[in-house]
Motif scaffolding. Structure first.
Motif, PDB file in Angstrom:
ATOM      1  N   HIS A  92      -4.115  34.444  42.723  1.00 38.64           N
ATOM      2  CA  HIS A  92      -5.469  33.893  42.569  1.00 38.64           C
ATOM      3  C   HIS A  92      -5.444  32.370  42.493  1.00 38.64           C
ATOM      4  O   HIS A  92      -6.270  31.759  41.821  1.00 38.64           O
ATOM      5  N   ASP A 139      -6.507  26.493  53.991  1.00 35.49           N
ATOM      6  CA  ASP A 139      -7.117  27.340  52.960  1.00 35.49           C
ATOM      7  C   ASP A 139      -7.085  28.803  53.363  1.00 35.49           C
ATOM      8  O   ASP A 139      -6.808  29.686  52.535  1.00 35.49           O
ATOM      9  N   SER A 140      -7.378  29.076  54.650  1.00 33.36           N
ATOM     10  CA  SER A 140      -7.417  30.462  55.127  1.00 33.36           C
ATOM     11  C   SER A 140      -6.031  31.087  55.113  1.00 33.36           C
ATOM     12  O   SER A 140      -5.853  32.236  54.684  1.00 33.36           O
ATOM     13  N   ASN A 169      -1.603  34.588  49.758  1.00 34.84           N
ATOM     14  CA  ASN A 169      -1.757  34.735  48.311  1.00 34.84           C
ATOM     15  C   ASN A 169      -2.366  36.078  47.933  1.00 34.84           C
ATOM     16  O   ASN A 169      -2.001  36.670  46.907  1.00 34.84           O
ATOM     17  N   SER A 170      -3.280  36.571  48.752  1.00 37.65           N
ATOM     18  CA  SER A 170      -3.934  37.849  48.438  1.00 37.65           C
ATOM     19  C   SER A 170      -3.141  39.048  48.942  1.00 37.65           C
ATOM     20  O   SER A 170      -3.345  40.175  48.468  1.00 37.65           O
ATOM     21  N   LEU A 218      -4.834  28.418  44.534  1.00 40.29           N
ATOM     22  CA  LEU A 218      -5.373  27.637  45.644  1.00 40.29           C
ATOM     23  C   LEU A 218      -4.387  26.510  45.941  1.00 40.29           C
ATOM     24  O   LEU A 218      -3.546  26.186  45.105  1.00 40.29           O
ATOM     25  N   GLN A 261      -4.946  31.669  51.445  1.00 46.07           N
ATOM     26  CA  GLN A 261      -5.652  32.800  50.844  1.00 46.07           C
ATOM     27  C   GLN A 261      -5.107  34.122  51.374  1.00 46.07           C
ATOM     28  O   GLN A 261      -4.966  35.091  50.623  1.00 46.07           O
TER      29      GLN A 261
END
Length: 683
Positions: free
Chosen positions: A440, A342-343, A349-350, A442, A346
């Motif tokens: 944005h 997840d980290s 992705n960001s 996941l 993110q």
């Protein structure tokens, strides 16, 4: 497309050069007279028909035909193509000649514009294809004709590989016949462009001629052909040399012909994954090459080997190992693999800025991805792949066909069927599909366009077909409303909601765009009430799982109910309305593909005005089929309306046999949205 695509063909091509035989003896002299007669007949009928451009420019006999027995605004009188090959200084080139003829029946300007607009896609990357010999003529009923001005054509970019030549046929009117021709020159011959026989309107006749050189043959795969398709193969003797065994004679010309008549219009209705999935077509893949011809291996094993040899994502990861190791240092305190994934996701992705281009493989350095410079999908996801693998997570590239390209045909091994690269991972027996270029997003939340049936998972030493079923790629919304309806028709109360999947992603996008929480809530739930006012609007994104979003707000909708002398008229469905059935009221011949599974659950509890009178009502209704259901329940008693309904569509694929039942679910949804109830008041 890189040069490696041509390697296998050229190796065999050189074998052909080494095996060329200088002289061939003909021993069957006694067959001279009858064979010559047959050859002459075949040359007149087959080779002449193959020269389809000779038909262009003659006044069509169909100009004064009576109207057909169908209601289509226009139809294809013919779709013809002829394929031949030539050896050039660029290698072997395929020349595909196209001739299309259309007759217009409608006097509606929109229908005429649709018939007149022509688009010719071609594979422009690496100069694989080019379009030549473009001409067009419009014939009107009085015999007058207008030529297409080719200087008015537009050449637009469709995506990273394809461009589109677009033009409008001139002076189109009811009764006109349009004809246009062009040649597609293609220097990649391992595959040929699909030949489409069906279209959105009926096709009277579709014919394809292929003149095979003696060193080349193709496998042909039929797709969506549910009509009679004729196939013939001819060995045509075109030589004028006498049948004397001391003379060298060229080999006969091999011509294959596919033809069909009265092809119905395709069912290009709503909820199909791609029009390409339902059009009847022929697909061509090289099967033999050389002199003598040798069979070629066409398999997904070969495709996997080509990917590893020429565009290996694992090699690209290794080339960027220093960058990957440096980035991963910021996550060294994260121990749990799911949290690590997840980290990492993110972070990528960001940080990225997607340039809108989907590619199958990345090349070169990937530093620009984290620097926020424009990057394509493969570059972004290759960096994600490297970070996940460096963190000890089992992650692999997943090659897919986006919905606009159609589903993958597994009986036709081809790199051309892939146009996107996603990432697949496995953690504690849980599978994830990811696209870090989807802003944005996941893990397990991918674009609707990427949510197709299957993907090609490339491991280091093998491959596997994966069903694409990302759990977070859903439309999920649960809404609860408690309110009061006043005598003046104003409805006020509190709205609470929870959402996941695509709605959740849209909310995160809106929040990142500095849109106010009140505006976001109003846009989602109360967009048809311009006078609605909100108070204490609050949106909460779960810190542990950002897919879970909670919403709460007070609201007031003036004149929600229409006031009459005898009472109030109001709609029981406040939010979650659907005012138009997306399914047409017709029969359907093709499967249904929804964007994603959908769950909408709404509960209302409304206090009716003091002094109002209404009959006590209670009811429950279910409309369902396997994998989809609409349930509703209502109760009116003691001055209070309690109402709930839920739409639960658990899958995105349905057969054409399910069409009427699925349409009924949406039909009932529309009925609920349009329904009006009445309560009497004592004023």
């Amino acid at each position: 497309m890189a040069d490696w695509y041509f390697t296998d063909v050229y190796i065999i091509y050189y074998v052909r050069m080494l095996n060329r035989i200088a002289y061939r003896l003909l021993l069957t002299v006694f067959l001279f007279i009858p064979v010559a007669g047959i050859a002459q007949y075949q040359e007149d009928t087959i080779l002449q028909e193959r020269n389809i451009f000779e038909k262009f420019g003659s006044m069509p006999s169909e100009l004064n035909e009576p109207a057909p027995d169908h209601n289509a605004p226009y139809e294809y009188l013919s779709r013809e193509a002829s394929i031949e090959f030539d050896e050039t200084d660029r290698g072997i080139v395929a020349y595909i000649h196209y001739l299309n003829r259309i007759k217009v029946y409608s006097d509606d300007p929109i229908d005429q514009a649709e018939a007149a607009l022509v688009g010719i896609p071609y594979y422009a990357s690496e100069n694989i294809e080019r379009v030549t010999n473009l001409e067009g003529i419009t014939w009107n009923e009085n015999g007058q004709f207008y030529r297409l001005n080719t200087e008015n054509t537009r050449n637009a970019e469709l995506n990273s590989r394809y461009r589109l030549i677009e033009f409008e046929m001139p002076e189109v009117d009811a009764g006109a016949v349009l004809e246009y021709k062009y040649t597609l020159e293609r220097r990649y011959i391992e595959e040929l462009p699909d030949f489409y026989m069906s279209d959105r309107v009926p096709v009277r006749e579709a014919t394809l001629f292929m003149k095979n050189p003696d060193f080349l043959r193709y496998d042909v795969v039929e797709q969506n052909v549910d009509f009679e398709l004729s196939y013939q193969e001819f060995e045509v003797d075109t030589s004028s040399i006498p049948f004397v065994f001391t003379y060298e004679r060229p080999d006969p010309v091999n011509v294959e012909v596919w033809s069909a008549e009265d092809i119905p219009a395709i069912d290009a209705t709503s909820f199909i994954s791609s029009i390409d999935d339902v059009r009847a077509k022929l697909k061509f893949q090289i099967s033999e090459f050389g002199l003598p011809r040798q069979p070629l291996d066409n398999s997904w094993e070969l495709i996997a080997a080509q990917l590893r040899r020429n565009s290996n994502p694992y090699d690209t990861v290794e080339e960027n190992s220093t960058l990957i190791v440096n980035i991963l240092e910021r996550f060294e305190d994260v121990q749990n693999q799911t949290e690590m994934q997840d980290s990492i996701f993110q972070y990528v992705n960001s940080s990225m800025q997607f340039n809108g281009v989907n590619r199958v493989y990345a090349e070169g350095e990937l530093d620009h991805v984290t620097e926020g410079a424009p990057a394509n999908q493969a570059e972004i996801n290759t960096l994600l792949l490297g970070l996940l693998r460096e963190a000890g997570i089992d992650a692999y590239p997943l090659y897919i066909s986006g919905r606009e390209l159609g589903r993958i045909n597994r009986s036709f091994p081809s790199l051309f069927q892939f146009n996107q690269m996603l990432i697949y991972s496995e953690i504690d027996d849980v599978n994830y599909v990811m696209d870090a270029s989807y802003a944005h997003s996941l893990p397990n939340l991918i674009p609707v366009n990427s949510f197709n049936n299957q993907g090609f998972l490339l491991r280091e030493d093998d491959f596997e077909w994966i069903e694409i079923d990302p759990r977070k790629s859903v439309f999920n919304l649960r809404v609860g409303i408690e309110g009061d309806l006043n005598l003046n028709g104003t409805l006020s109360g509190t709205i609470r909601a929870e959402t996941k999947g695509y709605p959740s992603r849209e909310i995160r996008r809106s929040l990142a765009g500095a849109e106010s929480e009140g505006d976001i809530i109003k846009k989602i739930f109360l967009d048809i009430y311009p006078e609605a006012e909100l108070s204490n609007a609050e949106i909460t994104v779960d810190e542990v799982n950002p897919d879970n979003i909670s919403i709460q707000a007070g609201f007031e909708i003036p004149e929600y109910a229409v006031s009459f002398t005898e009472g109030l008229e109001y709609k029981p469905v406040i939010v979650g309305y659907l005012y138009q059935n997306p399914f047409e009221a017709t029969n359907r011949r093709v499967p249904i593909t929804l964007d994603a599974p959908e769950q909408l659950f709404v509960n209302y509890s409304i206090n009716l005005p003091d002094g109002s009178e209404t009959e006590a009502l209670q009811g429950r209704q279910i409309t369902e089929l396997p994998g989809a259901a609409l349930r509703e329940e209502y109760n009116i008693s003691d001055g209070r309306l309690t109402y709930s309904f839920g739409v639960n569509i658990e899958r995105k694929q349905f057969s054409s046999d399910d069409y009427s039942q699925l349409r009924r679910i949406y039909e009932r949804w529309v009925e609920l949205s349009d329904e009006v109830w009445f309560i009497e008041t004592d004023r």
